[in-house]
Design an enzyme around this catalytic site. Structure first.
Site, short mmCIF file in Angstrom:
data_model
loop_
_atom_site.label_atom_id
_atom_site.label_comp_id
_atom_site.label_asym_id
_atom_site.label_seq_id
_atom_site.Cartn_x
_atom_site.Cartn_y
_atom_site.Cartn_z
N PRO A 95 0.86 -1.34 -0.24
CA PRO A 95 -0.31 -0.07 0.43
C PRO A 95 1.33 1.38 -0.16
CG PRO A 95 -0.01 -0.67 1.99
CD PRO A 95 0.61 -1.62 1.24
N GLY A 99 4.44 3.77 5.21
CA GLY A 99 5.36 3.56 6.53
C GLY A 99 5.97 2.06 5.59
N GLY A 101 7.33 1.30 2.33
CA GLY A 101 9.09 0.85 1.40
C GLY A 101 8.36 0.99 0.49
N SER A 102 6.78 1.85 -0.20
CA SER A 102 6.09 1.62 -1.17
C SER A 102 7.25 2.08 -2.13
CB SER A 102 4.61 1.76 -1.05
OG SER A 102 4.46 2.02 -2.68
N SER A 103 7.60 3.73 -1.91
CA SER A 103 8.34 4.26 -3.26
C SER A 103 9.50 3.52 -3.24
CB SER A 103 8.16 4.95 -2.24
OG SER A 103 8.82 6.09 -1.05
N ALA A 104 10.40 3.13 -2.49
CA ALA A 104 11.50 2.56 -2.69
C ALA A 104 11.36 1.21 -3.48
CB ALA A 104 12.48 2.17 -1.57
N ALA A 105 10.64 0.76 -2.78
CA ALA A 105 10.12 -0.98 -3.54
C ALA A 105 10.29 -0.66 -4.86
CB ALA A 105 9.50 -1.65 -3.04
N ASP A 146 15.02 2.65 3.83
CA ASP A 146 13.51 1.87 2.90
C ASP A 146 14.37 1.74 1.34
OD1 ASP A 146 12.28 3.41 4.52
OD2 ASP A 146 10.68 4.27 3.34
#
Ligand code: PMV
Length: 307
Positions: A95, A99, A101-105, A146
């Site tokens: 989601p 928190g 780590g979506s943007s980094a992943a 992240d």
């Protein structure tokens, strides 16, 4: 047709969010219950980006995707291709802005996909360099945790600007992640902590130091496989995160609910002010009963993982 593929998994910060920005250690683990897959292939016309925030031409991506777009442009330029001619499809079960780590992943999966598309080898250092470019555009002054954890994919004791330290985690319990359903505000929360320290330097610095000490002690407790003490440290960390102003009523309700339902420990995870909380349980049955209680109290989603 050549299809470049890349993937990445989400992350959970067990201890040390916010204090990690100030040079204290943080403990984070990969969270394979959530992941991202990116596919990249040549377009016949103008390339399209398809992801949760946007579906449309790559040349028109919204500002929220600026970090990712810059990285796509940088890598395609490096390999002498026109970024506008690529189709990029991103499927994520992490989601966004919670928190986890979506943007980094998403950046990790896309960078891997691009290197695969161009049949180029990608070193860990190069991957990290590109992810950090994206994260800095999105978050301003990220500690880099992240980027590090989503690109390495292994549990880490992370200290800003120091070599990472992988660690074994087999504490014999279950981690429950509860999503408040409210977008976290990491940037705002990081800025609020900076203001808090500026206004009350003595108190601010001492709370950050205390969080650092909790993380170091947590590391020892993991080594000792002392799940009860580790849980107590999670509670303590949450109380300090409340004091420095990064929790909110939704997170506190879910943390209290976890405690009332037998959790050994519970706290917010990541930036806070929305986003997710985590709780620790002794065994699977308790983990499920805590997860059900969280849902009854309004959690939009929960995940359970053995640690
Ligand atoms: O909200 P997330 O998952 O991006 O975690 C942020 C962690 C912080 O310590 C609050 C900020 C940082 O840059 O380390």
């Amino acid at each position: 047709m050549k299809i470049g593929r890349g993937n990445a998994i989400g992350k959970i910060i067990l201890l040390g969010e916010h204090s990690v920005v100030y040079g204290e250690p943080a403990l984070a683990i990969p969270f394979p219950s959530t992941n991202v897959e990116t596919s990249i292939f040549k377009s016949n016309g103008l390339g399209v980006l398809n992801c949760i925030y946007y579906m449309g031409e790559l040349v028109e991506t919204p500002d929220i995707l600026l970090g990712l777009t810059e990285v796509i442009k940088g890598i395609t330029e490096k390999f002498k291709e026109d970024y506008k001619k690529l189709n990029i499809d991103i499927k994520s079960t992490i989601p966004p802005e919670r928190g986890m780590g979506s943007s980094a992943a998403v950046a990790v999966a896309t960078i891997r996909g691009l290197y695969d598309y161009f049949d180029e080898a990608l070193s860990d250092d190069e991957l990290l360099k590109w992810v950090n470019i994206s994260e800095r555009i999105i978050h301003g002054n990220p500690s880099g945790i992240d980027a590090m954890i989503t690109s390495r994919g292994e549990p880490l004791l992370y200290i800003r600007n120091q070599p990472f330290k992988p660690f074994e985690i087999s504490i014999g319990g279950y981690l429950i992640v509860g999503d408040t359903g409210v977008k976290g505000k990491t940037k705002e929360a990081v800025e609020a902590v900076a203001k808090f320290i500026e206004k009350t330097p003595e108190e601010g610095r001492s709370l950050i130091k205390e969080l650092g000490l909790i993380t170091r002690t947590g590391m020892e407790k993991i080594k000792e496989k002392n799940i009860n003490d580790f849980g107590q440290l999670m509670f303590k960390a949450h109380q300090i995160l409340i004091e420095i102003g990064v929790s909110d009523s939704n997170l506190n309700t879910l943390v209290d609910t976890a405690v009332e339902n037998g959790a050994l420990g519970a706290k917010l995870t990541g930036g806070g002010r929305g986003g997710c909380m985590i709780a620790l349980a002794d065994n699977k049955e308790e983990a499920y009963s805590i997860s059900e209680a969280l849902i009854r109290k309004g959690a939009k989603n929960t995940w359970i993982s053995e640690i």
